[in-house]
Design an enzyme around this catalytic site. Sequence first.
Site, short mmCIF file in Angstrom:
data_model
loop_
_atom_site.label_atom_id
_atom_site.label_comp_id
_atom_site.label_asym_id
_atom_site.label_seq_id
_atom_site.Cartn_x
_atom_site.Cartn_y
_atom_site.Cartn_z
N HIS A 1 0.81 -1.14 -0.09
CA HIS A 1 0.17 0.03 0.06
C HIS A 1 0.86 1.27 -0.17
O HIS A 1 2.13 1.37 -0.04
CB HIS A 1 -0.83 0.12 1.24
CG HIS A 1 -0.16 0.06 2.43
ND1 HIS A 1 0.20 1.19 3.11
CD2 HIS A 1 -0.06 -0.97 3.63
CE1 HIS A 1 0.85 0.98 4.18
NE2 HIS A 1 0.69 -0.34 4.46
N CYS B 1 3.18 -5.04 6.62
CA CYS B 1 2.67 -4.46 5.22
C CYS B 1 3.96 -4.10 4.61
O CYS B 1 4.80 -3.61 5.39
CB CYS B 1 1.38 -3.81 5.50
SG CYS B 1 0.11 -4.33 5.83
#
Length: 232
Positions: free
Chosen positions: A179, A195
Amino acid sequence: MLTSGKVRSSSHFLLGALVAGAMMAATPTRAAPPAPLPFPFLLPPPVATYEPPAAAPQIINPREDEATAYELPARLRRQVVSYATREAPGTIVIDTPNKYLYYITGNGQAMRYGIGVGRDGFTWSGVQSVTKKAEWPDWTPPPEMIARQPYLPRHMAGGPGNPLGARAMYLGGTVYRIHGTNAPETIGTHVSSGCIRLTNQDVIDLYSRVNVGAKVIVLPMERRADLGRVTR
């Protein structure tokens, strides 16, 4: 002793004097002419007219992902590099120890991006696939994250202030995503709960290249990928 003739003459004289005085009183007098203006002529100051104050300029706050200008170190900037691999074009390779993401373009080349990876104890490795893509995604922290950080919001709508940034690519059935971020200064560091993050500009570029179903290889901290040579 006055005679009647003298009395009559005096009466006529007084009456005439009264009539003449009344006529003079009734005759309007002319106003004196205005005094000439001195030289040079001095005109009276102009009467000020009301003008509404100008409206204050509207200050528009920049987007949060652009609020602070930050220039990535040269090695972390998006660039095409030589990259020898047997993986098919469209594959993503996450070089965790060197903080690079490679998008394989074929012909011995790849697009390389600087990334932020998991903090100590939160890195992971394995093979996943992109199962979903989202623009300006909402963020719902998983229960494991809330247990560690109970102050986190339970849900946050997508937008410039959202920690997931401008784009997100979801990996398999895991809680991990590739992301964006509105904190570009964290690129090149161990920062997340697992992440993989890129600058918003880079994640938008990567998002436009990646298809749902793309293979994602996450290398462990103990293994270093070929760093690749910059071609342009």
